[in-house]
Motif scaffolding. Structure first.
Motif, short mmCIF file in Angstrom:
data_model
loop_
_atom_site.label_atom_id
_atom_site.label_comp_id
_atom_site.label_asym_id
_atom_site.label_seq_id
_atom_site.Cartn_x
_atom_site.Cartn_y
_atom_site.Cartn_z
N GLY A 85 34.68 24.87 32.35
CA GLY A 85 35.62 25.87 32.84
C GLY A 85 36.18 25.54 34.20
O GLY A 85 36.48 24.39 34.51
N VAL A 150 41.05 41.41 32.41
CA VAL A 150 41.36 40.14 31.76
C VAL A 150 41.41 40.32 30.24
O VAL A 150 42.33 39.83 29.57
N ASP A 215 29.19 35.74 23.36
CA ASP A 215 30.41 35.77 24.16
C ASP A 215 30.77 37.19 24.57
O ASP A 215 30.46 38.17 23.89
N GLY A 222 42.07 38.77 24.45
CA GLY A 222 40.96 37.86 24.19
C GLY A 222 39.74 38.16 25.03
O GLY A 222 39.59 39.27 25.57
N ARG A 270 29.20 20.36 31.35
CA ARG A 270 29.70 20.86 30.07
C ARG A 270 28.88 20.37 28.88
O ARG A 270 28.74 21.07 27.86
N ALA A 284 32.35 29.33 25.25
CA ALA A 284 33.74 29.77 25.22
C ALA A 284 34.03 30.77 26.33
O ALA A 284 35.11 30.76 26.93
N THR A 285 33.07 31.64 26.61
CA THR A 285 33.25 32.62 27.68
C THR A 285 33.31 31.93 29.04
O THR A 285 34.18 32.24 29.87
N GLU A 287 34.10 28.84 29.67
CA GLU A 287 35.31 27.99 29.74
C GLU A 287 36.52 28.76 30.23
O GLU A 287 37.34 28.23 30.98
N ARG A 288 36.66 30.01 29.82
CA ARG A 288 37.90 30.73 30.16
C ARG A 288 37.69 31.80 31.23
O ARG A 288 38.59 32.62 31.48
N ALA A 289 36.53 31.83 31.88
CA ALA A 289 36.24 32.88 32.85
C ALA A 289 37.22 32.85 34.03
O ALA A 289 37.61 31.79 34.52
N TRP A 290 37.56 34.02 34.48
CA TRP A 290 38.55 34.24 35.55
C TRP A 290 37.90 34.00 36.91
O TRP A 290 36.74 34.34 37.14
#
Length: 334
Positions: A85, A150, A215, A222, A270, A284-285, A287-290
């Motif tokens: 991420g 988000v 997740d 999403g 990773r 997946a969570t 990877e896309r965390a704000w």
């Protein structure tokens, strides 16, 4: 050298083991609350190496050594490519890297049963049955608000973001306030030992084999989650060659992929997160965390904003979001 990490096996286990084997650092510990809120600048005056949280960087960079002065460009590029991420980029400000990610985390769903809710509609339906809690302690009320924003695809502190407060207020209405106001470690302990069976958003920790991690819940936009994790920073007072050697070892493949998982860590590499079953397959969570703001003054705002939300949500007060927005605008004007 003297180093500071945080007082949980995830924070000190791998570091203590590496120091036991190879020496070089006397690691001290601070509480989770100190880790989340103590200014990095204060700690850099006392310690050579610091395990830090990225939101405090903005007010601390003049007290830290940029990693570009310690490691060559190839090493930094390789580690950036190898982390999950935004773990690496969360420590980059004004074109310089002020820490290197050691540990990765994001808010995920945690429960005592196998199939956890996948959407926020499902979360609220399960909450009505009881045994569900938010995590509102310390800065985490604000971080839950960010995560729900988000998931719903709305900008925090806008009129549309009031929906996030409504969701959290409904969720909290079904919860035990004494549990809801704990930090993540406290919430997880309650789930292990008590009647709470589910939390939709809490920072995940390895070392809880009886709990199911999945997740974060999804909304119309999403998965919604906020990046956590830790980085290793070097203070201006540290001996450069010794610090360089320790930093290199902490991001080395054998340490990240073997020692960290074996001794309770949650590495930023990773490759570990993509191993089947690691931490409930929540890559997946992460990877896309704000990524939170990192400008000077953010930590004070984070404390104040979370208190405004937590107190208002628990008491079901009106205009909670308006007060949060006013405090945010005050910070931005300062």
């Amino acid at each position: 050298m003297k180093g500071l990490t945080w007082d949980h096996p995830r924070g000190y286990g791998p570091l203590d083991e590496l120091a036991r084997r190879e020496g070089g650092v006397d690691w001290r510990r601070q509480s989770l609350e100190g880790f989340e809120s103590t200014p990095i600048a204060e700690l850099a005056a006392e310690y050579d190496l610091l395990v830090i949280d990225h939101p405090g960087l903005g007010a601390a960079v003049e007290h830290l050594v940029p990693m570009e002065e310690l490691l060559d460009a190839g090493e930094l590029a390789a580690w950036r490519a190898g982390t999950i991420g935004a773990s690496y980029d969360s420590y980059v400000l004004a074109g310089w890297t002020w820490a290197l990610p050691l540990d990765a985390a994001a808010q995920v769903s945690v429960g005592t049963f196998a199939e956890l809710p996948r959407t926020w509609d499902e979360v609220l339906a399960v909450a009505r049955e009881g045994g569900v809690t938010p995590c509102l302690g310390g800065p985490h009320a604000l971080l839950m608000y960010f995560a729900v924003c988000v998931a719903f695809g709305v900008q925090p502190f806008t009129a549309a973001a009031e929906r996030a407060v409504e969701v959290l207020t409904e969720l909290t209405a079904y919860a035990d306030p004494s549990v809801a106001q704990r930090n993540p470690i406290g919430v997880l302990a309650t789930m292990t030992d008590g009647p709470v069976r589910y939390c939709p958003l809490v920072y995940g920790y390895t070392g809880y084999p009886l709990l199911s991690f999945q997740d974060a819940p999804a909304g119309p936009a999403g998965i919604g989650s906020v990046l956590g994790g830790t980085g290793i920073a070097v203070s201006r007072k540290a001996p450069v060659e010794q610090a360089r050697a320790v930093v290199r070892r902490l991001i080395a493949p054998d340490v990240q992929t073997s020692m960290f998982p074996e001794f309770g860590g949650q590495p930023a590499d990773r490759r570990v997160w993509t191993r089947p079953g690691f931490h409930g397959d929540t890559a997946a969570t992460v990877e896309r965390a704000w990524v939170r703001p990192r400008e000077p003054g953010y930590l004070r705002f984070q404390t104040d904003g979370s208190r405004i939300l937590r107190d208002g949500i628990v008491a079901r007060e009106a205009r909670v979001h308006d007060r949060l927005v006013a405090r945010y605008e005050e910070w931005r004007r300062a």
